[in-house]
Design a protein around this motif. Structure first.
Motif, PDB file in Angstrom:
ATOM      1  N   ASN A  91       0.848  -1.190   0.000  1.00  0.00           N
ATOM      2  CA  ASN A  91       0.000   0.000   0.000  1.00  0.00           C
ATOM      3  C   ASN A  91       0.888   1.246   0.000  1.00  0.00           C
ATOM      4  O   ASN A  91       2.107   1.148  -0.050  1.00  0.00           O
ATOM      5  CB  ASN A  91      -0.985  -0.014   1.185  1.00  0.00           C
ATOM      6  CG  ASN A  91      -0.291   0.003   2.522  1.00  0.00           C
ATOM      7  OD1 ASN A  91       0.670   0.734   2.728  1.00  0.00           O
ATOM      8  ND2 ASN A  91      -0.772  -0.814   3.445  1.00  0.00           N
ATOM      9  N   ALA A  92       0.270   2.394   0.038  1.00  0.00           N
ATOM     10  CA  ALA A  92       1.009   3.657  -0.074  1.00  0.00           C
ATOM     11  C   ALA A  92       2.057   3.824   1.022  1.00  0.00           C
ATOM     12  O   ALA A  92       3.070   4.495   0.814  1.00  0.00           O
ATOM     13  CB  ALA A  92       0.036   4.835  -0.058  1.00  0.00           C
ATOM     14  N   ASN A  93       1.850   3.228   2.167  1.00  0.00           N
ATOM     15  CA  ASN A  93       2.827   3.341   3.256  1.00  0.00           C
ATOM     16  C   ASN A  93       4.115   2.573   2.960  1.00  0.00           C
ATOM     17  O   ASN A  93       5.141   2.823   3.584  1.00  0.00           O
ATOM     18  CB  ASN A  93       2.228   2.824   4.568  1.00  0.00           C
ATOM     19  CG  ASN A  93       1.088   3.686   5.047  1.00  0.00           C
ATOM     20  OD1 ASN A  93       1.087   4.887   4.833  1.00  0.00           O
ATOM     21  ND2 ASN A  93       0.107   3.067   5.667  1.00  0.00           N
ATOM     22  N   ASP A  94       4.056   1.632   2.017  1.00  0.00           N
ATOM     23  CA  ASP A  94       5.212   0.796   1.714  1.00  0.00           C
ATOM     24  C   ASP A  94       6.157   1.399   0.676  1.00  0.00           C
ATOM     25  O   ASP A  94       7.284   0.934   0.525  1.00  0.00           O
ATOM     26  CB  ASP A  94       4.749  -0.578   1.206  1.00  0.00           C
ATOM     27  CG  ASP A  94       3.915  -1.312   2.233  1.00  0.00           C
ATOM     28  OD1 ASP A  94       4.256  -1.251   3.427  1.00  0.00           O
ATOM     29  OD2 ASP A  94       2.915  -1.945   1.840  1.00  0.00           O
ATOM     30  N   ILE A  95       5.687   2.393  -0.069  1.00  0.00           N
ATOM     31  CA  ILE A  95       6.494   2.999  -1.128  1.00  0.00           C
ATOM     32  C   ILE A  95       6.647   4.481  -0.819  1.00  0.00           C
ATOM     33  O   ILE A  95       5.671   5.238  -0.856  1.00  0.00           O
ATOM     34  CB  ILE A  95       5.832   2.789  -2.512  1.00  0.00           C
ATOM     35  CG1 ILE A  95       5.653   1.293  -2.792  1.00  0.00           C
ATOM     36  CG2 ILE A  95       6.658   3.464  -3.605  1.00  0.00           C
ATOM     37  CD1 ILE A  95       4.879   0.979  -4.054  1.00  0.00           C
ATOM     38  N   GLU A  96       7.855   4.877  -0.510  1.00  0.00           N
ATOM     39  CA  GLU A  96       8.126   6.242  -0.045  1.00  0.00           C
ATOM     40  C   GLU A  96       7.623   7.309  -1.031  1.00  0.00           C
ATOM     41  O   GLU A  96       7.100   8.341  -0.627  1.00  0.00           O
ATOM     42  CB  GLU A  96       9.626   6.416   0.196  1.00  0.00           C
ATOM     43  CG  GLU A  96       9.976   7.731   0.838  1.00  0.00           C
ATOM     44  CD  GLU A  96      11.453   7.826   1.169  1.00  0.00           C
ATOM     45  OE1 GLU A  96      11.961   8.952   1.170  1.00  0.00           O
ATOM     46  OE2 GLU A  96      12.086   6.788   1.422  1.00  0.00           O
ATOM     47  N   GLU A  97       7.785   7.054  -2.325  1.00  0.00           N
ATOM     48  CA  GLU A  97       7.413   8.043  -3.336  1.00  0.00           C
ATOM     49  C   GLU A  97       5.913   8.081  -3.640  1.00  0.00           C
ATOM     50  O   GLU A  97       5.462   8.872  -4.460  1.00  0.00           O
ATOM     51  CB  GLU A  97       8.180   7.776  -4.636  1.00  0.00           C
ATOM     52  CG  GLU A  97       9.674   7.936  -4.524  1.00  0.00           C
ATOM     53  CD  GLU A  97      10.345   6.689  -3.943  1.00  0.00           C
ATOM     54  OE1 GLU A  97       9.714   5.609  -3.911  1.00  0.00           O
ATOM     55  OE2 GLU A  97      11.495   6.793  -3.496  1.00  0.00           O
ATOM     56  N   TRP A  98       5.130   7.225  -3.006  1.00  0.00           N
ATOM     57  CA  TRP A  98       3.700   7.129  -3.293  1.00  0.00           C
ATOM     58  C   TRP A  98       2.961   8.262  -2.576  1.00  0.00           C
ATOM     59  O   TRP A  98       2.390   8.098  -1.515  1.00  0.00           O
ATOM     60  CB  TRP A  98       3.160   5.775  -2.878  1.00  0.00           C
ATOM     61  CG  TRP A  98       1.790   5.440  -3.399  1.00  0.00           C
ATOM     62  CD1 TRP A  98       0.841   6.281  -3.862  1.00  0.00           C
ATOM     63  CD2 TRP A  98       1.227   4.138  -3.502  1.00  0.00           C
ATOM     64  NE1 TRP A  98      -0.282   5.600  -4.246  1.00  0.00           N
ATOM     65  CE2 TRP A  98      -0.075   4.277  -4.040  1.00  0.00           C
ATOM     66  CE3 TRP A  98       1.678   2.872  -3.185  1.00  0.00           C
ATOM     67  CZ2 TRP A  98      -0.921   3.182  -4.265  1.00  0.00           C
ATOM     68  CZ3 TRP A  98       0.837   1.790  -3.405  1.00  0.00           C
ATOM     69  CH2 TRP A  98      -0.436   1.944  -3.942  1.00  0.00           C
ATOM     70  N   ASP A  99       2.985   9.424  -3.196  1.00  0.00           N
ATOM     71  CA  ASP A  99       2.268  10.583  -2.666  1.00  0.00           C
ATOM     72  C   ASP A  99       1.004  10.805  -3.497  1.00  0.00           C
ATOM     73  O   ASP A  99       0.672  10.000  -4.368  1.00  0.00           O
ATOM     74  CB  ASP A  99       3.166  11.819  -2.667  1.00  0.00           C
ATOM     75  CG  ASP A  99       3.712  12.147  -4.056  1.00  0.00           C
ATOM     76  OD1 ASP A  99       3.174  11.663  -5.070  1.00  0.00           O
ATOM     77  OD2 ASP A  99       4.692  12.916  -4.122  1.00  0.00           O
ATOM     78  N   LEU A 142     -10.221   0.949  -1.321  1.00  0.00           N
ATOM     79  CA  LEU A 142      -9.106   0.024  -1.542  1.00  0.00           C
ATOM     80  C   LEU A 142      -8.053   0.165  -0.456  1.00  0.00           C
ATOM     81  O   LEU A 142      -7.648   1.266  -0.114  1.00  0.00           O
ATOM     82  CB  LEU A 142      -8.471   0.278  -2.912  1.00  0.00           C
ATOM     83  CG  LEU A 142      -9.359   0.043  -4.132  1.00  0.00           C
ATOM     84  CD1 LEU A 142      -8.600   0.370  -5.402  1.00  0.00           C
ATOM     85  CD2 LEU A 142      -9.875  -1.383  -4.169  1.00  0.00           C
ATOM     86  N   LYS A 143      -7.599  -0.983   0.062  1.00  0.00           N
ATOM     87  CA  LYS A 143      -6.609  -0.970   1.132  1.00  0.00           C
ATOM     88  C   LYS A 143      -5.207  -1.331   0.660  1.00  0.00           C
ATOM     89  O   LYS A 143      -4.233  -1.010   1.319  1.00  0.00           O
ATOM     90  CB  LYS A 143      -7.028  -1.947   2.226  1.00  0.00           C
ATOM     91  CG  LYS A 143      -8.305  -1.552   2.932  1.00  0.00           C
ATOM     92  CD  LYS A 143      -8.627  -2.538   4.036  1.00  0.00           C
ATOM     93  CE  LYS A 143      -9.888  -2.152   4.760  1.00  0.00           C
ATOM     94  NZ  LYS A 143     -11.096  -2.629   4.124  1.00  0.00           N
ATOM     95  N   ASN A 144      -5.117  -2.036  -0.500  1.00  0.00           N
ATOM     96  CA  ASN A 144      -3.805  -2.485  -0.961  1.00  0.00           C
ATOM     97  C   ASN A 144      -3.852  -2.864  -2.440  1.00  0.00           C
ATOM     98  O   ASN A 144      -4.907  -2.815  -3.071  1.00  0.00           O
ATOM     99  CB  ASN A 144      -3.307  -3.654  -0.106  1.00  0.00           C
ATOM    100  CG  ASN A 144      -4.315  -4.783  -0.050  1.00  0.00           C
ATOM    101  OD1 ASN A 144      -4.880  -5.176  -1.066  1.00  0.00           O
ATOM    102  ND2 ASN A 144      -4.548  -5.301   1.145  1.00  0.00           N
ATOM    103  N   LEU A 162     -10.370  -5.544  -8.121  1.00  0.00           N
ATOM    104  CA  LEU A 162     -11.271  -4.576  -8.746  1.00  0.00           C
ATOM    105  C   LEU A 162     -11.052  -4.551 -10.260  1.00  0.00           C
ATOM    106  O   LEU A 162     -12.015  -4.533 -11.031  1.00  0.00           O
ATOM    107  CB  LEU A 162     -11.056  -3.186  -8.148  1.00  0.00           C
ATOM    108  CG  LEU A 162     -11.853  -2.036  -8.768  1.00  0.00           C
ATOM    109  CD1 LEU A 162     -13.357  -2.290  -8.677  1.00  0.00           C
ATOM    110  CD2 LEU A 162     -11.478  -0.717  -8.101  1.00  0.00           C
ATOM    111  N   ILE A 163      -9.813  -4.566 -10.695  1.00  0.00           N
ATOM    112  CA  ILE A 163      -9.511  -4.575 -12.124  1.00  0.00           C
ATOM    113  C   ILE A 163     -10.102  -5.830 -12.763  1.00  0.00           C
ATOM    114  O   ILE A 163     -10.731  -5.760 -13.831  1.00  0.00           O
ATOM    115  CB  ILE A 163      -7.988  -4.493 -12.369  1.00  0.00           C
ATOM    116  CG1 ILE A 163      -7.453  -3.134 -11.939  1.00  0.00           C
ATOM    117  CG2 ILE A 163      -7.654  -4.762 -13.839  1.00  0.00           C
ATOM    118  CD1 ILE A 163      -5.941  -3.046 -11.849  1.00  0.00           C
ATOM    119  N   ALA A 164      -9.921  -6.974 -12.126  1.00  0.00           N
ATOM    120  CA  ALA A 164     -10.457  -8.223 -12.664  1.00  0.00           C
ATOM    121  C   ALA A 164     -11.974  -8.154 -12.815  1.00  0.00           C
ATOM    122  O   ALA A 164     -12.532  -8.608 -13.832  1.00  0.00           O
ATOM    123  CB  ALA A 164     -10.067  -9.399 -11.755  1.00  0.00           C
TER     124      ALA A 164
END
Length: 82
Positions: free
Chosen positions: A30-38, A65-67, A74-76
């Motif tokens: 999720n966004a917390n796992d990738i530093e650049e995910w702003d 969406l949580k992750n 959702l895409i599927a």
């Protein structure tokens, strides 16, 4: 399209958006796992996913969406309806 195929394609989109060829995503990522995910990269990511899979997300779908795993599901669902 199978979940594994979707996930593989998402992997490449994430690497492109975050400009990191070594980035490895998992279902729990999720966004917390990738530093650049702003917020700006989030918009770029969603836009790239929509373009790649030729789908459109509604804001209400994205808010829950949580992750990345939930995104792939959702895409599927959207691809199955198309």
């Amino acid at each position: 399209m199978e979940q594994a195929q979707i996930f593989s394609q998402l992997q490449e989109i994430f690497r492109d958006i975050f400009d990191d060829l070594s980035l490895v995503i998992h279902e729990s990522t999720n966004a917390n796992d990738i530093e650049e995910w702003d917020s700006l990269n989030h918009i770029s990511l969603i836009s790239a996913i929509e373009k790649h899979f030729k789908i459109k997300f509604h804001l209400s779908e994205l808010q829950g969406l949580k992750n990345v795993g939930e995104m792939a599901t959702l895409i599927a669902r959207k691809l199955a309806r198309a």
